[in-house]
Design a protein around this motif. Structure first.
Motif, mmCIF file in Angstrom:
data_model
loop_
_atom_site.group_PDB
_atom_site.id
_atom_site.type_symbol
_atom_site.label_atom_id
_atom_site.label_comp_id
_atom_site.label_asym_id
_atom_site.label_seq_id
_atom_site.Cartn_x
_atom_site.Cartn_y
_atom_site.Cartn_z
ATOM 1 N N GLU A 135 0.828 -1.205 0.000
ATOM 2 C CA GLU A 135 0.000 0.000 0.000
ATOM 3 C C GLU A 135 0.862 1.254 0.000
ATOM 4 O OE1 GLU A 135 -3.863 1.928 2.263
ATOM 5 O OE2 GLU A 135 -3.040 0.041 2.986
ATOM 6 N N ILE A 136 0.423 2.226 -0.788
ATOM 7 C CA ILE A 136 1.058 3.535 -0.836
ATOM 8 C C ILE A 136 -0.045 4.588 -0.739
ATOM 9 C CG2 ILE A 136 3.051 2.764 -2.195
ATOM 10 C CD1 ILE A 136 1.667 3.996 -4.680
ATOM 11 N N SER A 137 0.331 5.813 -0.524
ATOM 12 C CA SER A 137 -0.682 6.880 -0.503
ATOM 13 C C SER A 137 -0.986 7.292 -1.938
ATOM 14 C CB SER A 137 -0.196 8.071 0.312
ATOM 15 O OG SER A 137 0.868 8.709 -0.353
ATOM 16 N N ALA A 138 -2.166 7.826 -2.160
ATOM 17 C CA ALA A 138 -2.560 8.250 -3.507
ATOM 18 C C ALA A 138 -1.636 9.342 -4.041
ATOM 19 C CB ALA A 138 -4.004 8.723 -3.504
ATOM 20 N N SER A 139 -1.052 10.137 -3.156
ATOM 21 C CA SER A 139 -0.146 11.204 -3.591
ATOM 22 C C SER A 139 1.163 10.651 -4.159
ATOM 23 C CB SER A 139 0.144 12.153 -2.436
ATOM 24 O OG SER A 139 0.812 11.476 -1.388
ATOM 25 N N GLU A 140 1.472 9.383 -3.872
ATOM 26 C CA GLU A 140 2.691 8.758 -4.380
ATOM 27 C C GLU A 140 2.507 8.162 -5.777
ATOM 28 O OE1 GLU A 140 5.123 6.488 -1.365
ATOM 29 O OE2 GLU A 140 3.232 6.674 -0.260
ATOM 30 N N LEU A 141 1.279 8.168 -6.303
ATOM 31 C CA LEU A 141 1.027 7.619 -7.627
ATOM 32 C C LEU A 141 1.679 8.484 -8.699
ATOM 33 C CD1 LEU A 141 -2.753 6.712 -7.311
ATOM 34 C CD2 LEU A 141 -0.864 5.100 -7.594
ATOM 35 N N PRO A 142 2.185 7.862 -9.764
ATOM 36 C CA PRO A 142 2.719 8.660 -10.873
ATOM 37 C C PRO A 142 1.610 9.523 -11.493
ATOM 38 C CG PRO A 142 3.367 6.356 -11.104
ATOM 39 C CD PRO A 142 2.369 6.428 -9.990
ATOM 40 N N GLU A 143 1.991 10.666 -12.013
ATOM 41 C CA GLU A 143 1.019 11.575 -12.603
ATOM 42 C C GLU A 143 0.264 10.915 -13.755
ATOM 43 O OE1 GLU A 143 0.943 15.889 -14.803
ATOM 44 O OE2 GLU A 143 2.500 15.508 -13.317
ATOM 45 N N ALA A 144 0.932 10.034 -14.497
ATOM 46 C CA ALA A 144 0.284 9.346 -15.616
ATOM 47 C C ALA A 144 -0.875 8.464 -15.144
ATOM 48 C CB ALA A 144 1.303 8.504 -16.380
ATOM 49 N N THR A 154 -2.715 8.893 -12.245
ATOM 50 C CA THR A 154 -3.818 9.735 -11.791
ATOM 51 C C THR A 154 -4.510 10.422 -12.968
ATOM 52 O OG1 THR A 154 -2.271 11.543 -11.332
ATOM 53 C CG2 THR A 154 -2.885 10.130 -9.487
ATOM 54 N N ALA A 155 -3.754 10.783 -14.003
ATOM 55 C CA ALA A 155 -4.351 11.387 -15.196
ATOM 56 C C ALA A 155 -5.242 10.383 -15.931
ATOM 57 C CB ALA A 155 -3.258 11.908 -16.124
ATOM 58 N N ALA A 156 -4.816 9.119 -15.990
ATOM 59 C CA ALA A 156 -5.623 8.086 -16.645
ATOM 60 C C ALA A 156 -6.937 7.865 -15.904
ATOM 61 C CB ALA A 156 -4.835 6.781 -16.739
ATOM 62 N N VAL A 157 -6.898 7.885 -14.578
ATOM 63 C CA VAL A 157 -8.119 7.731 -13.787
ATOM 64 C C VAL A 157 -9.034 8.920 -14.041
ATOM 65 C CG1 VAL A 157 -9.079 7.624 -11.456
ATOM 66 C CG2 VAL A 157 -7.044 6.293 -12.015
ATOM 67 N N ALA A 158 -8.483 10.135 -14.015
ATOM 68 C CA ALA A 158 -9.284 11.342 -14.227
ATOM 69 C C ALA A 158 -9.898 11.366 -15.626
ATOM 70 C CB ALA A 158 -8.424 12.586 -14.006
ATOM 71 N N LYS A 159 -9.169 10.900 -16.607
ATOM 72 C CA LYS A 159 -9.663 10.902 -17.994
ATOM 73 C C LYS A 159 -10.746 9.847 -18.207
ATOM 74 C CE LYS A 159 -8.243 10.110 -22.745
ATOM 75 N NZ LYS A 159 -7.179 9.660 -23.629
ATOM 76 N N ASN A 160 -10.486 8.610 -17.766
ATOM 77 C CA ASN A 160 -11.401 7.503 -18.038
ATOM 78 C C ASN A 160 -12.525 7.366 -17.014
ATOM 79 O OD1 ASN A 160 -8.467 5.955 -19.092
ATOM 80 N ND2 ASN A 160 -10.120 6.456 -20.494
ATOM 81 N N TYR A 161 -12.313 7.843 -15.819
ATOM 82 C CA TYR A 161 -13.305 7.745 -14.739
ATOM 83 C C TYR A 161 -13.379 9.094 -14.023
ATOM 84 C CZ TYR A 161 -12.427 2.822 -15.706
ATOM 85 O OH TYR A 161 -12.271 1.617 -16.331
ATOM 86 N N PRO A 162 -13.977 10.110 -14.666
ATOM 87 C CA PRO A 162 -13.942 11.460 -14.094
ATOM 88 C C PRO A 162 -14.646 11.601 -12.746
ATOM 89 C CG PRO A 162 -15.310 11.384 -16.080
ATOM 90 C CD PRO A 162 -14.635 10.058 -15.954
#
Length: 100
Positions: A41-50, A52-60
């Motif tokens: 487990e990691i924090s969401a802030s540790e996710l690569p920008e790519a 988080t961008a994919a989640v925002a694009k495909n699942y707004p």
């Protein structure tokens, strides 16, 4: 009477042996499940920008509830949508969705 005592002793002994085998099988099954899930487990802030961008694009409407990473830099994301549904997504470090 001796035969009855012998049969009872034999029955009890075999039931006890069966119960022990079952307990060991459950432990082995639990260890196998733990070995397959090698994500940490990691924090969401540790996710690569790519990612988080994919989640925002495909699942707004999605919110990342939990994030995990493995040694191959693959990410497991537990997400929930505004409509109350939830699910698990898997992505590589470049934000590409993968099947697991």
């Amino acid at each position: 009477m001796k035969k009855l005592v012998f049969v009872l002793a034999l029955s009890l002994g075999s039931l006890t042996a069966f119960a022990q085998d079952t307990d060991e099988a459950q432990v082995d099954a639990t260890e196998a499940v733990a070995a397959q899930d090698d994500f940490s487990e990691i924090s969401a802030s540790e996710l690569p920008e790519a990612v988080t961008a994919a989640v925002a694009k495909n699942y707004p409407t999605a919110t990342i509830d939990k994030a995990y990473v493995n040694e191959a830099q693959q990410y497991k994301l537990e997400v929930s949508l505004e409509d109350g549904t939830s699910g698990t997504l898997y992505a590589d470090e470049n934000g590409n969705w993968i099947e697991m």
